[in-house]
Motif scaffolding. Structure first.
Motif, PDB file in Angstrom:
ATOM      1  N   THR A  47       0.834  -1.200   0.000  1.00  0.00           N
ATOM      2  CA  THR A  47       0.000   0.000   0.000  1.00  0.00           C
ATOM      3  C   THR A  47       0.870   1.251   0.000  1.00  0.00           C
ATOM      4  O   THR A  47       1.873   1.319   0.722  1.00  0.00           O
ATOM      5  N   GLU A  48       0.498   2.219  -0.821  1.00  0.00           N
ATOM      6  CA  GLU A  48       1.184   3.514  -0.929  1.00  0.00           C
ATOM      7  C   GLU A  48       2.691   3.348  -1.166  1.00  0.00           C
ATOM      8  O   GLU A  48       3.522   3.973  -0.508  1.00  0.00           O
ATOM      9  N   SER A  49       3.035   2.502  -2.139  1.00  0.00           N
ATOM     10  CA  SER A  49       4.448   2.275  -2.476  1.00  0.00           C
ATOM     11  C   SER A  49       4.789   2.704  -3.894  1.00  0.00           C
ATOM     12  O   SER A  49       5.941   2.633  -4.299  1.00  0.00           O
ATOM     13  N   ASP A  87       4.560   5.561  -7.172  1.00  0.00           N
ATOM     14  CA  ASP A  87       4.414   6.991  -7.469  1.00  0.00           C
ATOM     15  C   ASP A  87       3.566   7.245  -8.716  1.00  0.00           C
ATOM     16  O   ASP A  87       2.876   8.260  -8.800  1.00  0.00           O
ATOM     17  N   ARG A 137      -5.037   1.730  -4.254  1.00  0.00           N
ATOM     18  CA  ARG A 137      -4.426   1.394  -2.962  1.00  0.00           C
ATOM     19  C   ARG A 137      -2.908   1.513  -3.009  1.00  0.00           C
ATOM     20  O   ARG A 137      -2.279   1.990  -2.059  1.00  0.00           O
ATOM     21  N   THR A 138      -2.292   1.074  -4.094  1.00  0.00           N
ATOM     22  CA  THR A 138      -0.831   1.065  -4.165  1.00  0.00           C
ATOM     23  C   THR A 138      -0.223   2.450  -4.335  1.00  0.00           C
ATOM     24  O   THR A 138       0.959   2.645  -4.060  1.00  0.00           O
ATOM     25  N   LYS A 142       0.925   6.221  -3.762  1.00  0.00           N
ATOM     26  CA  LYS A 142       1.227   7.142  -2.679  1.00  0.00           C
ATOM     27  C   LYS A 142       0.240   8.312  -2.729  1.00  0.00           C
ATOM     28  O   LYS A 142      -0.370   8.567  -3.770  1.00  0.00           O
ATOM     29  N   PRO A 143       0.080   9.063  -1.638  1.00  0.00           N
ATOM     30  CA  PRO A 143      -0.819  10.226  -1.664  1.00  0.00           C
ATOM     31  C   PRO A 143      -0.470  11.232  -2.765  1.00  0.00           C
ATOM     32  O   PRO A 143      -1.353  11.935  -3.263  1.00  0.00           O
ATOM     33  N   LYS A 192      -4.314  10.823  -6.745  1.00  0.00           N
ATOM     34  CA  LYS A 192      -4.893  10.299  -5.508  1.00  0.00           C
ATOM     35  C   LYS A 192      -5.295  11.415  -4.551  1.00  0.00           C
ATOM     36  O   LYS A 192      -6.175  11.231  -3.709  1.00  0.00           O
TER      37      LYS A 192
END
Length: 595
Positions: free
Chosen positions: A19-21, A23, A112-113, A115-116, A175
């Motif tokens: 999750t969040e990995s 760019d 999900r993957t 990043k913000p 995101k």
């Protein structure tokens, strides 16, 4: 660590991508643009025109996987389920619904993957882009959508009773509001640059432009400045907002009124005072270029003569992916392509010093990418995960899908699968070898693959007959089990062939274990996908059609990144050999397995 995964991208995303990995996500999912639009709504059992939608059926059909996707979206709940349920109720259980459902579960995972600060670009055609936009709006929220990019993918052509379609759609989402953005510019046209004939002491090239526009205003834009009143001429002050924003930013620029903006421009030496008097004018300075636009006309499709061409019919130009990556990521960032096909996004990421993850469900695609990287990025370090690395893995693949096993085994010995997706019509040929026997002369060989445990000498005799019938130079028999002594005798009895001054066995036997150990086929210099020579002569009528360059390209056109409804109870996704614990974790690099 750069990673190339063989497997169903949904499985890989859920199990191996944290999750969040990531760019930046770029995806170009398969869709049959050539089918008539109304056929996309056809019931899977509809009769007539089956040939036109066969490719579509092979990739997106309502079946077990579509049912699983529907259940997964329902379990996820929320607004995404509400939209999906509405589409499902309206369209019914048809191929288009299957496509949308299987895309939905994957888009949820891709969100999900990210990043913000991450972005997603999805390449699609107009037959489904509007449906995908509804789903993406729901997943990414009201502020996620940023652009609908239009890429002109072909030159003008005629169409029957409709406007000719010459473009693709690329939907751009982020995101959050705080996303990465790098200003990228395209060159000005010469006619525009010709206007800029002045150079100031700071070296800036400029021309003087109007600082007023017609019409009276009651606010600050209508007030006098420096003794000049625009209202006397029925005008008002016109200040370049983009110039102010570029110099001090959006927030600071919004605090300035028009008179304050004029003072700021004068301070920055952007006001030109005519020598003969008269109203001041704006110094329009030549910038670095035109900011990237949502209409992409300056990037052309990959033509038949392009050096980067590898034969995939949907191959996108490298410059298109490089522009997307440059705009929405920085060096060292992680780029993910879950439908990597021939690997354009992967290669673009490698060239621009980004980390990358590529996923595809065909062994063919994985090897095309490995070959392409070997040619264009020879120093790239990456792992190939999910392919067999030992005999047990090869046996499992042969049991799950004999065609994938044949294609994998063919690439393992340096060949190319024969016949594309025409399963079962190989005339005894599972693959072909292309090699240079001497300067300016190319020869070829035939590969026969057997994944079963029962082998007999007649299989070698069949290969001998096929080689003779097709006028090939040699034949390679690839087997998963150990050949019998009688088979070895039949192979030796076939004799030798002289190629480029060297004698080679006419029929060679290689086991999967031998190939995995690196015991290559004995032949002259092999031509891989990346090395495919453009001047292979067209074969004679007596020679198998598959060695013509255009046919070789068709062989590499097996884009089935997501299987449709499974016709058997077997799971097609192999367990991966080694987990990717985290995308950003430092790991000891090791070279990829030779293809």
């Amino acid at each position: 660590m750069n990673s190339l995964f063989f497997g169903d991208n949904l499985h890989v995303l859920r199990k191996y991508v944290k999750t969040e990995s990531v760019d930046l996500v770029y995806l170009d999912p398969p869709f049959n643009s050539n089918a008539e639009y109304n056929l996309l709504f056809s019931n899977p059992t509809a009769s007539g025109h089956r040939a036109q939608i066969q490719a579509f059926d092979d990739t997106w059909t309502w079946g077990e996987e579509a049912e699983q996707a529907l259940a997964a979206v329902e379990e996820n709940g929320g607004r995404v389920w509400q939209i999906t349920e509405a589409l499902h109720s309206t369209l019914g259980r048809c191929n288009l619904t299957a496509y949308l459902l299987m895309m939905t579960v994957r888009l949820i995972e891709l969100h999900r993957t990210l990043k913000p600060t991450g972005s997603l670009y999805i390449h699609c055609d107009p037959t489904a882009s509007h449906y995908l936009k509804i789903i993406l709006d729901t997943i990414f929220g009201p502020f996620g959508f940023k652009n609908e990019l239009i890429w002109k993918r072909t030159s003008a052509h005629s169409a029957s009773k409709r406007w000719a379609d010459i473009h693709d759609v690329i939907l751009f989402y982020t995101k959050s509001k705080d996303y990465k953005w790098n200003s990228v510019y395209t060159p000005y046209e010469d006619a525009y640059k010709a206007r800029f004939k002045n150079i100031d002491p700071n070296g800036r090239v400029w021309y003087d432009d109007n600082l007023t526009a017609p019409g009276l205003r009651n606010g600050f834009s209508g007030k006098p400045w420096k003794g000049f009143d625009p209202s006397e001429k029925g005008n008002h002050w016109k200040v370049s907002r983009n110039t102010i924003v570029a110099l001090i930013g959006e927030e600071e620029a919004s605090r300035l009124n028009t008179i304050e903006k004029l003072d700021f421009l004068e301070k920055e030496d952007l006001i030109y005072w005519p020598k003969n008097g008269g109203f001041p004018r704006f110094k329009r300075v030549l910038g670095p270029g035109i900011p990237v636009q949502d209409l992409i006309l300056d990037i052309f499709p990959v033509n038949s003569q392009a050096e980067e061409r590898v034969g995939y019919p949907t191959q996108k130009p490298l410059t298109l992916l490089q522009r997307i990556i440059e705009v929405s990521s920085d060096k060292g960032d992680v780029i993910l392509d879950p439908f990597c096909g021939c690997g354009t996004a992967v290669l673009a990421a490698q060239k621009q010093e980004r980390q990358w993850i590529g996923i595809d469900i065909t062994h063919l695609a994985i090897h095309v990418i490995a070959d392409r990287l070997a040619r264009w990025a020879p120093h790239a370090k990456f792992e190939i995960l999910g392919q067999p690395t030992d005999l047990a893995g090869a046996q499992e693949l042969a049991e799950i899908d004999k065609y994938q096993f044949q294609w994998w085994a063919t690439w393992l010995c340096g060949g190319q699968p024969f016949g594309g997706e025409q399963k079962g019509r190989d005339r005894g040929i599972d693959g072909t070898l292309e090699f240079v026997s001497r300067r300016g002369q190319h020869d070829w060989g035939i590969i026969s693959v057997k994944g079963g445990k029962k082998l007999n000498p007649s299989m070698i005799r069949d290969l001998v007959g096929t080689v003779a019938r097709e006028k090939a130079s040699l034949g390679v028999f690839v087997c998963i089990s150990e050949p019998t002594k009688e088979m070895e005798i039949e192979a030796v009895a076939a004799g030798f062939v002289e190629l480029g001054g060297t004698k080679y066995r006419k029929i060679q036997i290689r086991t999967i274990e031998q190939l995995l150990r690196g015991e290559a086929v004995a032949s002259p210099y092999l031509l891989t996908t990346a090395q495919q020579a453009p001047n292979i002569s067209r074969p004679s009528k007596n020679r198998i059609k598959a060695i013509a360059p255009e046919e070789l390209q068709k062989q590499r056109s097996m884009l089935l990144p997501i299987p449709g409804g499974l016709k058997s109870g077997k799971q097609r996704t192999l367990p991966l050999d080694e987990p990717l614990l985290t995308i950003q974790q430092d790991r000891k690099s090791r070279p990829p397995r030779a293809s």
